[in-house]
Motif scaffolding. Structure first.
Motif, PDB file in Angstrom:
ATOM      1  N   SER A   1     -15.349  19.440  27.677  1.00 22.43           N
ATOM      2  CA  SER A   1     -15.024  19.767  26.281  1.00 22.43           C
ATOM      3  C   SER A   1     -16.025  20.706  25.594  1.00 22.43           C
ATOM      4  O   SER A   1     -15.624  21.711  24.994  1.00 22.43           O
TER       5      SER A   1
ATOM      6  N   TYR B   1     -10.202  22.349  26.228  1.00 18.49           N
ATOM      7  CA  TYR B   1     -10.234  21.304  27.272  1.00 18.49           C
ATOM      8  C   TYR B   1      -9.049  20.351  27.101  1.00 18.49           C
ATOM      9  O   TYR B   1      -8.307  20.094  28.050  1.00 18.49           O
TER      10      TYR B   1
ATOM     11  N   THR C   1     -18.655  15.880  25.570  1.00 21.11           N
ATOM     12  CA  THR C   1     -19.014  15.311  24.279  1.00 21.11           C
ATOM     13  C   THR C   1     -19.599  13.905  24.445  1.00 21.11           C
ATOM     14  O   THR C   1     -20.379  13.445  23.619  1.00 21.11           O
TER      15      THR C   1
HETATM   16  C1  LIG Z   1     -14.399  12.599  27.841  1.00 18.59           C
HETATM   17  C2  LIG Z   1     -14.536  13.623  28.914  1.00 18.59           C
HETATM   18  O1  LIG Z   1     -13.377  14.263  29.212  1.00 18.59           O
HETATM   19  C3  LIG Z   1     -15.797  14.413  29.025  1.00 18.59           C
HETATM   20  N1  LIG Z   1     -16.887  13.540  29.338  1.00 18.59           N
HETATM   21  C4  LIG Z   1     -16.135  15.202  27.793  1.00 18.59           C
HETATM   22  O2  LIG Z   1     -16.821  14.670  26.953  1.00 18.59           O
HETATM   23  O3  LIG Z   1     -15.720  16.322  27.667  1.00 18.59           O
END
Ligand SMILES: C[C@@H](O)[C@H](N)C(=O)O
Ligand SMILES: NC(=O)c1ccc[n+]([C@@H]2O[C@H](COP(=O)([O-])OP(=O)(O)OC[C@H]3O[C@@H](n4cnc5c(N)ncnc54)[C@H](O)[C@@H]3O)[C@@H](O)[C@H]2O)c1
Length: 373
Positions: A133, A195, A236
């Motif tokens: 993301s 994403y 994230t």
């Molecule tokens: C939640 C997950 O898809 C990934 N860890 C992100 O934060 O983008």
């Protein structure tokens, strides 16, 4: 489903009777002629099926990220070292390179990917390549290419070669207009990140290929995944991994999310267990092709309290990163995974206390652990 299958048949018939005069018949996946890569039916296919007693031949794309090496380890234990090929565009560390087959595979190179699948008689494909993301927001064109164009390549190859295909989705496939507490499997999905958009696209395309072409597509929406021996790739939820490393190294942790930001999370062993379980589930058990899975939900403040039981001197400060905070504020707070629990018996093993204990035991924290427990 029968209606959709009939629709597919009707489309094929329409094409056959359209008198296009091309002189070559096309494999079913190309039959509606929407793909630029049309393959003649006399091409040398290895449409592999395997009997129950055989092991699948596995390819993992994007395998050098946070999750792929652990997945390879689990699958190699189950199916044998040489039946599981890890691939990526990066150079593997020595321990990864010598632990089993590794191959270069750029998912944007369709021909190369197809060659790998054919030459290695792949039957199961775990498609892990992605930009997560936060890094996706920092480079939208690349995220679009890797997460969408790359997925198209993988889908086509999987359909052509009769593969069982696993594509992970994410809590990030939901957005601010989705119900957030809890978030069910089927609800509004209007994510605000490239994403999330690419993952909704993957869910829909995979399901479409399943109903249209019979592709054995299986998909889990993972929560934020926490692991000790692999680093996250720019998401994230990464703070929930970093806190452990910083607690161990410096005793200080600066969190980029507000202390009350609640997100669904999962320990990596549960995530990989679920991934193998859904791939092994009998098709009749699956009432859907995309499932939420969950284990726990916590805020940075709650995680910090649990970590401080092991590192009481840990100092936490909050310095909010607006991009990641906005993303987190649009994601589910709690995930409803009742369909996975009902259909194929999903059950997590790790709650927050077990997660924290396991992380510290992995990180070899003995010297720093307080006697607080
Ligand atoms: C939640 C997950 O898809 C990934 N860890 C992100 O934060 O983008
Ligand atoms: N880690 C999580 O918390 C989490 C949560 C939900 C879903 N997922 C999904 O699980 C999958 C694996 O996640 P991860 O955390 O291991 O990701 P990661 O970012 O750590 O790793 C992704 C890998 O993809 C590779 N890659 C990038 N471009 C490529 C290309 N053109 N060809 C081949 N490989 C390429 C990268 O080199 C990297 O090793 C992703 O699809 C992700 O969306 C992860």
């Amino acid at each position: 489903m029968p209606i959709v299958r009939n629709l597919g048949r009707a489309a094929s018939q329409l094409l056959q009777s359209s008198g296009c005069g091309c002189g070559v018949s096309l494999v079913p996946v190309r039959a509606i002629g929407v793909s630029p890569r049309q393959v003649a039916s006399d091409a040398s296919f290895h449409s592999v099926t395997f009997s129950e007693s055989d092991h699948p031949r596995v390819l993992i794309t994007g395998g050098l990220g946070q999750l792929g090496v652990g997945l390879a380890k689990l699958l190699r234990k189950r199916f044998g070292k040489n039946n599981v090929i890890l691939s990526d565009i990066r150079k593997p560390a020595d321990n990864v390179f010598y632990s089993g087959p590794f191959i270069f595979a750029d998912i944007l190179d369709y021909k190369n990917l197809r060659e790998i699948v054919v030459n290695n008689r792949i039957t199961w494909l775990f498609h892990y390549s992605a930009l997560l993301s936060a890094v996706g927001e920092a480079n939208v064109p690349l995220a679009r290419a890797v997460n969408i164009t790359g997925l198209h390549n993988v889908l086509d190859i999987a359909a052509e070669h009769n593969l069982r295909l696993f594509v992970p989705s994410t809590i990030g496939a939901f957005g601010p207009t989705s119900p957030r507490d809890p978030t069910p499997d089927l609800c509004i999905q209007r994510p605000r990140t490239i994403y999330g958009v690419s993952k909704v696209h993957a869910e829909l395309m995979g399901e479409y290929y399943h109903y249209r072409y019979g592709l054995d597509f299986r998909c889990l929406r993972y929560p934020g995944i926490i692991s000790a021996d692999s680093q996250p790739g720019g998401g994230t939820t990464d703070y929930a991994v970093k806190i452990f490393h910083d607690a161990m190294k410096t005793g200080k942790f600066k969190c980029y999310l507000r202390p009350d930001t609640r997100l669904p999370m999962m320990y990596i062993d549960d995530c990989l267990k679920a991934t193998l379980e859904i791939m092994e589930a009998p098709a009749e058990a699956l009432t859907m092709r995309t499932y939420n899975i969950n284990a726990m939900s916590f805020t940075p403040e709650e995680l910090a309290q649990e970590v401080q039981k092991y590192v009481p001197e840990l100092q936490i400060t909050y310095s909010v990163d607006q991009v990641r905070q906005a993303i987190a504020d649009s994601w589910p707070m709690n995930f409803d995974d009742s369909n996975a629990r009902r259909d194929w018996g999903w059950k997590h093993d790790y709650d927050l206390p077990e997660l924290v204990t396991t992380m510290f035991s992995y990180l070899g924290s003995d010297s720093r652990i307080a006697q607080a427990n």
